[in-house]
Motif scaffolding. Structure first.
Motif, PDB file in Angstrom:
ATOM      1  N   UNK A 259     -34.568 -25.022  -3.121  1.00  0.00           N
ATOM      2  CA  UNK A 259     -34.444 -25.284  -1.747  1.00  0.00           C
ATOM      3  C   UNK A 259     -33.992 -25.675  -0.917  1.00  0.00           C
ATOM      4  N   UNK A 260     -33.879 -26.322   0.049  1.00  0.00           N
ATOM      5  CA  UNK A 260     -32.931 -26.258   1.419  1.00  0.00           C
ATOM      6  C   UNK A 260     -32.974 -26.871   2.136  1.00  0.00           C
ATOM      7  N   UNK A 261     -32.393 -28.743   2.242  1.00  0.00           N
ATOM      8  CA  UNK A 261     -32.887 -29.548   2.928  1.00  0.00           C
ATOM      9  C   UNK A 261     -31.551 -29.620   3.928  1.00  0.00           C
ATOM     10  N   UNK A 262     -31.826 -29.614   4.962  1.00  0.00           N
ATOM     11  CA  UNK A 262     -31.066 -29.392   6.382  1.00  0.00           C
ATOM     12  C   UNK A 262     -31.104 -31.054   6.855  1.00  0.00           C
ATOM     13  N   UNK A 263     -30.490 -31.451   7.103  1.00  0.00           N
ATOM     14  CA  UNK A 263     -30.588 -32.700   7.360  1.00  0.00           C
ATOM     15  C   UNK A 263     -30.390 -32.861   9.550  1.00  0.00           C
ATOM     16  N   UNK A 264     -30.458 -32.892  10.639  1.00  0.00           N
ATOM     17  CA  UNK A 264     -29.647 -32.551  11.679  1.00  0.00           C
ATOM     18  C   UNK A 264     -30.476 -33.490  12.801  1.00  0.00           C
ATOM     19  N   UNK A 265     -29.635 -34.422  13.286  1.00  0.00           N
ATOM     20  CA  UNK A 265     -30.004 -35.128  14.523  1.00  0.00           C
ATOM     21  C   UNK A 265     -30.030 -34.841  15.948  1.00  0.00           C
ATOM     22  N   UNK A 266     -29.120 -33.430  16.795  1.00  0.00           N
ATOM     23  CA  UNK A 266     -29.469 -33.842  17.165  1.00  0.00           C
ATOM     24  C   UNK A 266     -30.306 -32.651  18.375  1.00  0.00           C
ATOM     25  N   UNK A 267     -31.457 -33.107  19.703  1.00  0.00           N
ATOM     26  CA  UNK A 267     -32.383 -32.009  19.871  1.00  0.00           C
ATOM     27  C   UNK A 267     -31.999 -30.473  20.323  1.00  0.00           C
ATOM     28  N   UNK A 268     -30.717 -31.187  21.133  1.00  0.00           N
ATOM     29  CA  UNK A 268     -30.834 -28.809  21.065  1.00  0.00           C
ATOM     30  C   UNK A 268     -30.529 -28.030  19.963  1.00  0.00           C
ATOM     31  N   UNK A 269     -29.905 -28.788  18.990  1.00  0.00           N
ATOM     32  CA  UNK A 269     -29.814 -28.609  17.721  1.00  0.00           C
ATOM     33  C   UNK A 269     -30.889 -28.296  16.912  1.00  0.00           C
ATOM     34  N   UNK A 270     -32.047 -29.033  17.291  1.00  0.00           N
ATOM     35  CA  UNK A 270     -33.196 -29.294  16.100  1.00  0.00           C
ATOM     36  C   UNK A 270     -33.754 -27.327  17.080  1.00  0.00           C
TER      37      UNK A 270
END
Length: 412
Positions: A259-270
């Protein structure tokens, strides 16, 4: 220039105990250890304005200590530095050339001569730890671009965690200073970099790939249950906080974790994550939003990680200290925590101070951190004719080496 400043220029040799005696005399008579050449010049010339640069006695010692001094002379110089620091000399004040005392020693090739340089670094560590105490744990951190404002005060500071964009913008709402401002700022992927669209601040760049490979390798070391037998965990679960250009996440996928979790907040990166199909990968879980708003839920779900990596933009070391609270709750007993270590990396002496602070802070959480020293590409150095920063507004790196961190629980 005052008599104190003349003394620190070592105009007569040998450098003997008389230098210590005279230094004590000047300091005990009331001359501040922070008294600058510029202040002395203004006094002599009847100028009342506050000088903008701070060439202190400590700067003068580092500028003028003879390159060929004897061991006995070196001991005297080290004692003089010790005395000045005891009297409140500023370890990170900048002179007319924008150099700290530590910077001067590095430039002159004296980094490894005696204890001179380590005395400066140790003073920086003590100053930061003391500041936390006097601030009642309201943590403040080093701002290498604003130290001249500290002429008569204890160091007050704040450094961007990655030192990405660590040349601090004065505006408190600048993307590099304010996380919400950053999240509201348009980003764009150009050539080998991720930058803010209007300002061209470097958020992430391809030159970091070798460093990301180190980070990826560290995460999977946390899958080893027994170092002797090399027995592997039956389930390998990793978390990366901050997708950016996806460099480390692509490397992680090549290792086929459970399992590989990725936490990202910026809308352009999402959006980039969606466009590139990361949401459809069967072993990937995307945590949309800030880690501050996501990790509590992982704790409540009882999710544990073999490896956790941290690499964000527009966060500060105080945020990182708060992250440590989550790391110790989410990391498996044999797991590994690592991060992009750019703390203060636009000035080598401050980078060294933060290396020691990280060791101290992680130890309070029961984590032992080891650093691997790695040379960075010459193209990352500002002095290089052809630099990776040519089309980027701000450089966030100027150190010749990278200290890759690998933290594990202390084996009791």
């Amino acid at each position: 220039m005052s008599d104190l400043h003349d003394l620190c220029r070592f105009s007569t040799r040998p450098i003997d105990e008389s230098y210590i005696t005279q230094l004590h005399h000047y300091l005990k008579s009331g001359i501040p250890a922070t008294y600058t050449v510029e202040e002395a010049a203004n006094y002599i010339n009847g100028i009342e304005e506050t000088p903008s640069t701070t060439t202190t006695p400590l700067h003068l010692i580092c500028m003028n200590v003879p390159l060929g001094c004897t061991d006995e002379e070196l001991e005297i110089v080290e004692k003089m530095i010790e005395i000045l620091l005891e009297y409140g000399a500023g370890w990170c004040f900048t002179d007319v050339n924008n150099e700290t005392p530590g910077c001067i020693l590095i430039r002159r090739g004296l980094k490894h001569v005696g204890k001179l340089y380590s005395q400066i670094v140790d003073a920086g560590v003590r100053a930061e730890l003391l500041l936390r105490k006097v601030s009642d744990y309201d943590v403040e951190f080093i701002d290498p671009e604003d130290v001249e404002a500290q002429q008569n005060e204890t160091v007050e500071s704040e450094v961007v965690v990655e030192s990405k964009d660590s040349e601090i913008d004065d505006a408190p709402d600048a993307p590099s200073q304010n996380q919400q401002s950053y999240l509201n700022t348009k980003l764009e992927y150009v050539d080998d970099a991720l930058v803010t669209k209007d300002r061209k601040d470097g958020v992430m760049m391809a030159w970091e790939s070798d460093l990301m490979k180190l980070g990826c390798d560290s995460l999977f070391k946390g899958a080893i249950l027994d170092g002797d037998t090399k027995e592997m965990d039956s389930e390998i679960v990793v978390l990366n906080i901050g997708f950016g250009m996806g460099i480390i996440d692509t490397m992680i996928q090549h290792q086929h974790p459970t399992k590989h979790y990725i936490c990202e907040a910026h809308p352009d990166v999402l959006k980039k994550l969606k466009d590139d199909g990361w949401y459809e990968k069967p072993n990937v879980v995307i945590l949309e939003g800030r880690w501050q708003d996501n990790l509590d839920e992982l704790l409540s779900q009882g999710v544990f990680f073999n490896g956790i990596y941290y690499d964000t933009f527009s966060e500060h070391y105080q945020d990182m200290l708060e992250l440590f609270d989550f790391v110790v709750g989410l990391l498996k007993p044999h797991g590994v925590f690592s991060f992009f270590n750019g703390l203060g990396a636009d000035r080598e002496v401050i980078y060294e101070v933060y290396k020691q602070l990280v060791e101290i802070d992680l130890k309070t959480y029961g984590l032992d951190v080891k650093f691997t020293e790695v040379e960075v590409p010459e193209s990352t150095l500002k002095s290089n004719d052809k630099s990776v920063w040519d089309d980027v507004k701000r450089s966030y790196w100027s150190c010749p080496v990278y200290y890759h961190p690998e933290a594990r629980f202390i084996d009791i």
